[in-house]
Design an enzyme around this catalytic site. Structure first.
Site, PDB file in Angstrom:
ATOM      1  N   GLY A 104      20.155   4.975 -40.272  1.00 50.36           N
ATOM      2  CA  GLY A 104      20.886   3.722 -40.563  1.00 50.36           C
ATOM      3  C   GLY A 104      22.289   4.131 -41.178  1.00 50.36           C
ATOM      4  N   GLY A 155      24.794   2.733 -45.538  1.00 51.36           N
ATOM      5  CA  GLY A 155      24.847   3.999 -44.943  1.00 51.36           C
ATOM      6  C   GLY A 155      26.323   4.328 -45.182  1.00 51.36           C
ATOM      7  CE1 TYR A 167      13.928  -7.734 -45.867  1.00 51.39           C
ATOM      8  CE2 TYR A 167      14.629  -6.453 -43.781  1.00 51.39           C
ATOM      9  CZ  TYR A 167      14.788  -6.814 -45.177  1.00 51.39           C
ATOM     10  OH  TYR A 167      15.353  -5.999 -45.839  1.00 51.39           O
ATOM     11  CB  THR A 172      19.121  -7.750 -55.669  1.00 47.41           C
ATOM     12  OG1 THR A 172      19.176  -9.005 -55.458  1.00 47.41           O
ATOM     13  CG2 THR A 172      20.678  -7.246 -56.281  1.00 47.41           C
TER      14      THR A 172
HETATM   15  P1  NAP Z   1      22.866  -2.780 -41.298  1.00 49.67           P
HETATM   16  O1  NAP Z   1      24.432  -2.842 -41.792  1.00 49.67           O
HETATM   17  O2  NAP Z   1      22.736  -3.901 -40.537  1.00 49.67           O
HETATM   18  O3  NAP Z   1      22.615  -1.403 -40.716  1.00 49.67           O
HETATM   19  C1  NAP Z   1      21.466  -1.087 -40.086  1.00 49.67           C
HETATM   20  C2  NAP Z   1      21.407   0.359 -39.673  1.00 49.67           C
HETATM   21  O4  NAP Z   1      20.064   0.633 -39.073  1.00 49.67           O
HETATM   22  C3  NAP Z   1      22.311   0.607 -38.739  1.00 49.67           C
HETATM   23  O5  NAP Z   1      23.084   1.950 -38.946  1.00 49.67           O
HETATM   24  C4  NAP Z   1      21.909   0.511 -37.542  1.00 49.67           C
HETATM   25  O6  NAP Z   1      22.522   1.386 -36.378  1.00 49.67           O
HETATM   26  C5  NAP Z   1      20.406   1.072 -37.707  1.00 49.67           C
HETATM   27  N1  NAP Z   1      19.400   0.690 -36.510  1.00 49.67           N
HETATM   28  C6  NAP Z   1      18.886  -0.613 -36.572  1.00 49.67           C
HETATM   29  N2  NAP Z   1      17.932  -0.624 -35.687  1.00 49.67           N
HETATM   30  C7  NAP Z   1      17.880   0.625 -35.345  1.00 49.67           C
HETATM   31  C8  NAP Z   1      17.102   1.583 -34.145  1.00 49.67           C
HETATM   32  N3  NAP Z   1      16.122   0.867 -33.599  1.00 49.67           N
HETATM   33  N4  NAP Z   1      17.081   2.714 -34.220  1.00 49.67           N
HETATM   34  C9  NAP Z   1      17.967   3.490 -34.951  1.00 49.67           C
HETATM   35  N5  NAP Z   1      18.922   2.921 -35.785  1.00 49.67           N
HETATM   36  C10 NAP Z   1      18.769   1.455 -35.929  1.00 49.67           C
HETATM   37  O7  NAP Z   1      22.009  -3.025 -42.536  1.00 49.67           O
HETATM   38  P2  NAP Z   1      22.172  -2.578 -44.134  1.00 49.67           P
HETATM   39  O8  NAP Z   1      22.589  -3.901 -44.784  1.00 49.67           O
HETATM   40  O9  NAP Z   1      23.043  -1.407 -44.246  1.00 49.67           O
HETATM   41  O10 NAP Z   1      20.610  -2.244 -44.504  1.00 49.67           O
HETATM   42  C11 NAP Z   1      20.191  -0.903 -44.803  1.00 49.67           C
HETATM   43  C12 NAP Z   1      18.782  -0.871 -45.464  1.00 49.67           C
HETATM   44  O11 NAP Z   1      19.038  -1.556 -46.562  1.00 49.67           O
HETATM   45  C13 NAP Z   1      17.845  -1.630 -44.590  1.00 49.67           C
HETATM   46  O12 NAP Z   1      16.954  -1.114 -44.854  1.00 49.67           O
HETATM   47  C14 NAP Z   1      17.601  -3.129 -45.267  1.00 49.67           C
HETATM   48  O13 NAP Z   1      16.525  -3.684 -45.122  1.00 49.67           O
HETATM   49  C15 NAP Z   1      18.125  -2.597 -46.750  1.00 49.67           C
HETATM   50  N6  NAP Z   1      18.621  -3.773 -47.540  1.00 49.67           N
HETATM   51  C16 NAP Z   1      19.745  -4.539 -47.272  1.00 49.67           C
HETATM   52  C17 NAP Z   1      20.166  -5.506 -48.064  1.00 49.67           C
HETATM   53  C18 NAP Z   1      21.543  -6.313 -47.762  1.00 49.67           C
HETATM   54  O14 NAP Z   1      21.669  -7.263 -48.365  1.00 49.67           O
HETATM   55  N7  NAP Z   1      22.242  -5.769 -46.856  1.00 49.67           N
HETATM   56  C19 NAP Z   1      19.424  -5.962 -49.158  1.00 49.67           C
HETATM   57  C20 NAP Z   1      18.237  -5.331 -49.586  1.00 49.67           C
HETATM   58  C21 NAP Z   1      17.763  -4.251 -48.801  1.00 49.67           C
HETATM   59  P3  NAP Z   1      23.603   0.625 -35.471  1.00 49.67           P
HETATM   60  O15 NAP Z   1      24.790   0.769 -36.313  1.00 49.67           O
HETATM   61  O16 NAP Z   1      23.702   1.841 -34.219  1.00 49.67           O
HETATM   62  O17 NAP Z   1      23.092  -0.518 -35.038  1.00 49.67           O
HETATM   63  O1  GFB Z   2      22.290 -13.567 -47.840  1.00 48.48           O
HETATM   64  P1  GFB Z   2      21.536 -14.684 -47.388  1.00 48.48           P
HETATM   65  O2  GFB Z   2      21.723 -15.168 -45.830  1.00 48.48           O
HETATM   66  O3  GFB Z   2      19.860 -14.501 -47.398  1.00 48.48           O
HETATM   67  O4  GFB Z   2      21.755 -15.857 -48.317  1.00 48.48           O
HETATM   68  P2  GFB Z   2      18.832 -14.498 -48.855  1.00 48.48           P
HETATM   69  C1  GFB Z   2      21.333 -17.333 -48.231  1.00 48.48           C
HETATM   70  C2  GFB Z   2      21.892 -18.217 -49.157  1.00 48.48           C
HETATM   71  O5  GFB Z   2      23.436 -18.442 -49.239  1.00 48.48           O
HETATM   72  C3  GFB Z   2      21.228 -19.627 -48.786  1.00 48.48           C
HETATM   73  C4  GFB Z   2      23.456 -19.693 -48.895  1.00 48.48           C
HETATM   74  O6  GFB Z   2      21.142 -20.226 -50.010  1.00 48.48           O
HETATM   75  C5  GFB Z   2      22.321 -20.272 -48.219  1.00 48.48           C
HETATM   76  O7  GFB Z   2      22.275 -21.597 -47.951  1.00 48.48           O
HETATM   77  N1  GFB Z   2      24.681 -19.530 -48.055  1.00 48.48           N
HETATM   78  C6  GFB Z   2      25.711 -20.564 -48.027  1.00 48.48           C
HETATM   79  C7  GFB Z   2      24.937 -18.873 -46.838  1.00 48.48           C
HETATM   80  N2  GFB Z   2      26.741 -20.051 -46.962  1.00 48.48           N
HETATM   81  C8  GFB Z   2      26.202 -19.285 -46.256  1.00 48.48           C
HETATM   82  C9  GFB Z   2      26.566 -18.548 -45.266  1.00 48.48           C
HETATM   83  O8  GFB Z   2      27.945 -18.447 -44.496  1.00 48.48           O
HETATM   84  N3  GFB Z   2      25.690 -17.566 -44.713  1.00 48.48           N
HETATM   85  C10 GFB Z   2      24.601 -17.191 -45.115  1.00 48.48           C
HETATM   86  N4  GFB Z   2      23.787 -16.443 -44.494  1.00 48.48           N
HETATM   87  N5  GFB Z   2      24.046 -17.916 -46.320  1.00 48.48           N
HETATM   88  C11 GFB Z   2      17.848 -12.458 -47.481  1.00 48.48           C
HETATM   89  C12 GFB Z   2      16.468 -12.200 -46.778  1.00 48.48           C
HETATM   90  O9  GFB Z   2      17.735 -13.826 -47.952  1.00 48.48           O
HETATM   91  O10 GFB Z   2      18.299 -11.739 -48.264  1.00 48.48           O
HETATM   92  C13 GFB Z   2      16.682 -11.083 -46.005  1.00 48.48           C
HETATM   93  O11 GFB Z   2      16.246 -13.552 -45.737  1.00 48.48           O
HETATM   94  C14 GFB Z   2      17.246  -9.881 -46.927  1.00 48.48           C
HETATM   95  O12 GFB Z   2      15.260 -10.702 -45.454  1.00 48.48           O
HETATM   96  C15 GFB Z   2      18.395 -10.476 -47.601  1.00 48.48           C
HETATM   97  O13 GFB Z   2      16.289  -9.501 -47.534  1.00 48.48           O
HETATM   98  C16 GFB Z   2      19.128  -9.408 -48.747  1.00 48.48           C
HETATM   99  O14 GFB Z   2      19.417 -13.967 -50.022  1.00 48.48           O
HETATM  100  O15 GFB Z   2      18.747 -15.822 -48.813  1.00 48.48           O
END
Ligand code: NAP
Ligand code: GFB
Length: 317
Positions: free
Chosen positions: A9, A15, A139, A167
């Site tokens: 990733g 990443g 998830y 978070t």
């Molecule tokens: P992201 O921007 O969507 O990146 C996902 C990464 O996983 C990309 O590099 C993607 O490769 C790769 N990937 C997805 N499916 C794959 C597959 N089948 N084979 C190989 N590689 C694959 O996600 P992110 O936000 O950086 O998240 C990274 C980690 O943090 C995840 O484990 C996520 O659950 C965790 N996390 C994220 C958040 C958040 O708010 N974003 C919060 C808590 C935890 P490509 O670029 O080639 O698609």
């Molecule tokens: O980041 P988010 O989509 O996911 O935030 P969660 C959702 C919250 O933001 C809800 C409000 O309260 C939405 O009503 N919101 C307001 C919006 N405007 C927007 C918008 O334009 N886009 C989005 N997406 N939300 C996720 C989990 O929960 O947290 C995933 O479902 C992941 O699995 C991620 O772990 C970190 O924070 O609610």
């Protein structure tokens, strides 16, 4: 000690932040090699491709980020895919790491996978104490199984495979897709468009839910510390403190300020609010790293907005 780190990733939000911190802050250390993967290198949902990739690189350490990821609305639509795809990826990566003798794997959970009906603040001991919020149960259960994997690899093979629990993360290189992405990138993209078209910014839901947000570069700095110095199999929450939790409305106001948007802001309450809050304690992190300073939220937001505007044509949206 020589270290060959494979980052699954590596092309995503987290990443890319680790790439930046490794290159710009850690610098090239003697005997250290970093390999950042994307899905072009292997589809980690496929066991044989995953094993072949690990046998090719033979990493000593793994940061496992690869996952099917999305915001609230994508999770609500595809709980089955989030469950299956992530279980496949996680099992293949952990198995391949073990097969090639990696001495450490740091995987990535999320504070949204904790029990929905819980006391606050949430801490690491509560991970399996009840069902997660129904919006993202697929998830959440897939992520919780990483912790089960880690405990079993330690019990049966003495492997120190662990996990961090961030978070909500935001920053440069995020997924700014309005339908599939998370709230901060979604609001940044929508504000960019509203400003350009002279239309109101529409925030989804009531704006009342509460979130803690961590800047991707801060998370990356903490990831490197976990990789090198955190010795527990038990996961560790990586988050700003409870006192830094903000409402969605406050997050939207921060986006509006950072983007210099002067139009109207409206709330579409026909859209789900999702989980009201998932307030997590970072006490364990503070015990280990009392020195760590998080980037102020508004500064992180400004840097992220500036990045999006400067990279609009190539950003994931
Ligand atoms: P992201 O921007 O969507 O990146 C996902 C990464 O996983 C990309 O590099 C993607 O490769 C790769 N990937 C997805 N499916 C794959 C597959 N089948 N084979 C190989 N590689 C694959 O996600 P992110 O936000 O950086 O998240 C990274 C980690 O943090 C995840 O484990 C996520 O659950 C965790 N996390 C994220 C958040 C958040 O708010 N974003 C919060 C808590 C935890 P490509 O670029 O080639 O698609
Ligand atoms: O980041 P988010 O989509 O996911 O935030 P969660 C959702 C919250 O933001 C809800 C409000 O309260 C939405 O009503 N919101 C307001 C919006 N405007 C927007 C918008 O334009 N886009 C989005 N997406 N939300 C996720 C989990 O929960 O947290 C995933 O479902 C992941 O699995 C991620 O772990 C970190 O924070 O609610």
């Amino acid at each position: 000690m020589s270290m060959k780190v494979l980052v699954t990733g590596g092309s995503g939000l987290v990443g890319q932040a680790i790439q930046h911190v490794v290159k710009e802050e850690r610098g090239a250390k003697e005997g250290e090699e970093w390999i950042f993967l994307s899905s072009k290198d292997a589809d980690l949902m496929k066991a044989e491709e995953t094993l072949a990739l690990f046998q090719k690189h033979r990493p000593t350490h793994v940061i496992h980020l690869a996952a099917m990821v999305g915001g609230l609305y994508r999770n609500m639509k595809y709980n089955l895919d989030f469950w299956r795809n992530n279980v496949y990826i996680n099992d293949n990566v952990l198995n391949a790491a073990h097969e090639v003798g990696a001495i450490k794997v740091v995987s990535c959970l999320s504070t949204c996978i904790f029990p929905d009906k819980t006391t606050y603040p949430i801490d690491e001991t509560m991970l399996h104490n009840g069902p997660p919020h129904e919006s993202n149960f697929g998830y959440s259960y897939a992520k919780r199984m990483i912790d089960i994997h880690n405990r079993a690899y330690f019990q049966e093979h003495g492997r120190f495979y662990t996990a961090v629990i961030p978070t909500n993360v935001f920053g440069p290189h995020d997924n700014f897709c309005i339908d599939d992405g998370h709230v901060v990138p979604g609001l940044i993209h929508k504000t960019y468009t509203a400003k350009k078209e002279g239309k109101p910014l529409v925030v989804w839901g009531s704006g009342k839910p509460r979130r803690q947000f961590i800047y991707s570069l801060d998370l990356a700095r903490l990831f490197l510390w976990v990789l090198c110095d955190y010795k527990e199999v038990e996961p560790i929450i990586l988050s700003v403190g409870e006192e830094d939790e903000v409402s969605i409305k406050e997050a939207a106001d921060a986006v509006v300020q950072a983007m210099g948007f002067e139009g109207a802001v409206e709330y579409d309450t026909s859209k789900s609010d999702g989980q009201f809050k998932k307030t997590a304690s970072n006490a364990k992190l503070c015990r280990y790293r009392p020195d760590f300073k998080f980037t102020p939220f508004k500064q992180a937001m400004k840097e992220t907005c500036d990045w999006f505007v400067a990279n609009y044509d190539t950003a994931r949206k």
